[in-house]
Enzyme design. Structure first.
Site, PDB file in Angstrom:
ATOM      1  N   MET A 251       0.852  -1.193   0.000  1.00 45.99           N
ATOM      2  CA  MET A 251       0.000   0.000   0.000  1.00 45.99           C
ATOM      3  C   MET A 251       0.897   1.257   0.000  1.00 45.99           C
ATOM      4  O   MET A 251       1.885   1.267  -0.725  1.00 45.99           O
ATOM      5  CB  MET A 251      -0.955  -0.034   1.184  1.00 45.99           C
ATOM      6  CG  MET A 251      -2.197   0.667   0.839  1.00 45.99           C
ATOM      7  SD  MET A 251      -3.767  -0.083   1.216  1.00 45.99           S
ATOM      8  CE  MET A 251      -3.823  -0.392   2.918  1.00 45.99           C
ATOM      9  N   CYS A 252       0.663   2.224   0.778  1.00 42.96           N
ATOM     10  CA  CYS A 252       1.336   3.529   0.857  1.00 42.96           C
ATOM     11  C   CYS A 252       0.302   4.607   0.512  1.00 42.96           C
ATOM     12  O   CYS A 252      -0.623   4.350  -0.241  1.00 42.96           O
ATOM     13  CB  CYS A 252       2.510   3.720  -0.095  1.00 42.96           C
ATOM     14  SG  CYS A 252       3.989   2.794   0.364  1.00 42.96           S
TER      15      CYS A 252
END
Lengths: 298, 227
Positions: free
Chosen positions: A1-2
């Protein structure tokens, strides 16, 4: 993700509030990236002067007497502003190259985060809110800024694994996604003399853009060619001295939302990141198209 | 009408209350305020409720819906109405990627544009998009209907099975094994029914139909050397 957030102000009256707005956006993206966070902030610069933002894991030891020692080594006056583990060194623009070299020799433990007339990059390990508090991000002023919250997938949770990455004077890159040919590309770029310090895929992406631009490409051209040369998933946001750009890979599975009003252009990995911005209810909100380079600048 | 303030009372509370309603409930009408892009709003409903979300939503709004009518008065994030079984979901604004993915039934209406992978692996759902759809829409679509009143992006219907695709505007490119097909009277009837249900005044004759060439999903002995 991020998670990625970006804010580019059109309305000068909002400039004192840039840090506050970015902090709100950044902390909303905590559950996309709780292990580290970073921001690039584009504030005021002085003509003929450059800012070198540096970081150390032992800031008291490394940053304490750095300014006078560095000044002596490169023969110019160096100003210093300490911000937690970071410090912003101010010096004559013509001395930046010498300063980077001298810092490496004087303090091997120091990492240079960025250089340029206006950019300052701050990043550390920890929850985005804690990182923002450490640097007092909410009180920072500026024309535009980019933030990143990291959920590490392919390299360690360290300061050098956090984003943004500097790609040149007043330029930076943040990334959501994963590059699958970064090992091969790292070897190739290092053979050509690129400096890559971590096993992080985004650092390779940043080094790639830097290398392209050193060989004559504009940032837009470098981003365009990354569509050919980088394999994997990415939504990139790049910061420049007077604006920012967005690029998504052709598959575009990493999310991206833009919001624009007469006062600002905002980027968020999710709409949630934008909901606190003034007038967002009436903003034009859309998703950037895949494989298309977007730029906004003053 | 019951009003639920999501910012004040939280997401789990909302979905618990909605799940607690059964077919006999007289609290059938719900309004959700302050969604602020939150994820998983009104998921897994299995009663004939009417839910109106007053604003834009994040990931997976109205997922796994069975029998409820859910309206988003804003735009929806990725995966809206994912795996719907029955009922209907209306998005007044745009929808992000993979809207209506894997849906088995029901009707999804998107009044703005839908992003990439709209109707990916759809299995019986009907999707009507007033605007455009992005690339790889109806990828591996197995059954149901996708109606696009605007344009379709790259690789429409790649590896499609038996879903029907109707597009009024241009198609940037067709995916593997997806071809244009003849619009016969029975298809005009199906399309007319869908347009009526989606409250759209468009002429079925303006649409083109696309579907599977059926060359990819059956084993072909002539291709044995390729395996």
């Amino acid at each position: 993700m991020c998670g990625i957030v970006g804010l580019f102000l059109k309305d000068k009256e909002l400039e004192p509030k840039l840090g506050e707005m970015l902090t709100q956006m950044l902390t909303t993206m905590s559950d996309r990236g709780p292990d580290s966070a970073g921001i690039a902030i584009y504030g005021r610069g002085k003509r003929g002067k450059a800012k070198l933002t540096v970081q150390s894991d032992q800031p008291d030891q490394d940053l304490g007497d750095l300014a006078p020692e560095l000044g002596q080594a490169i023969g110019t006056e160096v100003g210093i502003r300490r911000v937690d583990t970071h410090a912003v060194l101010e010096l004559a623009a013509a001395k930046v190259h010498a300063a980077r070299k001298a810092v490496r020799e004087l303090r091997p433990g120091i990492r240079v985060m960025s250089d340029g007339e206006v950019i300052e990059i701050y990043k550390e390990v920890g929850l985005p809110k804690d990182v923002a508090d450490r640097f007092d991000l909410s009180r920072m002023e500026g024309t535009h800024g980019i933030g990143h919250t990291r959920m590490a997938t392919e390299s360690a949770v360290t300061t050098e694994g956090a984003h943004p990455y500097s790609t040149g004077a007043d330029q930076c890159l943040v990334h959501n996604g994963s590059l699958s040919n970064h090992n091969d590309l790292r070897r190739k770029l290092m053979r050509k003399g690129a400096r890559i310090e971590s096993m992080n895929d985004t650092e390779v992406g940043a080094a790639y853009l830097t290398w392209k631009m050193q060989n004559g490409a504009s940032l837009g051209e470098a981003l365009d060619s990354s569509l050919e040369d980088l394999d994997g998933f990415f939504t990139f946001v790049v910061g420049t001295k007077d604006g920012f750009g967005v690029l998504r890979d052709p598959i575009a599975c990493k999310p991206a939302v833009m919001g624009e009003t007469s006062q600002y252009v905002a980027f968020g990995s999710e709409y949630r990141a934008l909901v606190s911005l003034p007038g967002i209810e009436d903003a034009s909100v859309w998703e950037p198209e895949p494989a298309t380079v977007y730029f906004w600048s003053h | 009408m019951q009003t639920y303030d999501l910012a004040e009372k939280g997401l789990r509370g909302l979905n618990s209350i909605l799940h607690a309603q059964d077919e006999e409930t007289n609290q059938t009408s719900w309004e959700v305020v302050n969604p602020r892009g939150s994820h998983a709003i009104a998921v897994g409903l299995d009663a004939p409720l009417e839910v109106i979300v007053k604003g834009s939503t994040g990931y997976y709004c109205a997922g796994m819906n069975q029998g409820a009518t859910i309206t988003v008065e804003g735009s929806a994030g990725p995966g809206v109405a994912e795996n719907m079984m029955s009922g209907s979901v209306v998005v007044e604004g745009d929808a992000s990627q993979y809207a209506g993915a894997t849906g088995h039934g029901g009707l999804l209406v998107i009044k703005g544009n839908a992003s990439s992978r709209c109707g990916i692996s759809m299995k019986g759902i009907d999707i009507v998009v007033h605007g455009n759809v992005g690339h790889m829409s109806a990828f591996m679509a197995q059954a149901g209907n996708l109606v696009v009143c605007g344009d379709a992006g790259d690789a429409l219907g790649d590896s499609i099975y038996e879903a029907r695709l109707f597009v009024r505007g241009s198609v940037k490119s067709l995916g593997a094994d997806c071809v244009e097909k003849e619009m016969r009277p029975e298809h005009v009837d199906i399309l007319k029914g869908l347009l009526d249900r989606a409250d759209l005044h468009a002429r079925p004759e303006e649409f083109r139909r696309y579907g599977s060439a059926r060359k990819l999903y059956n084993f072909d002995v002539d291709n044995v050397a390729d395996y």
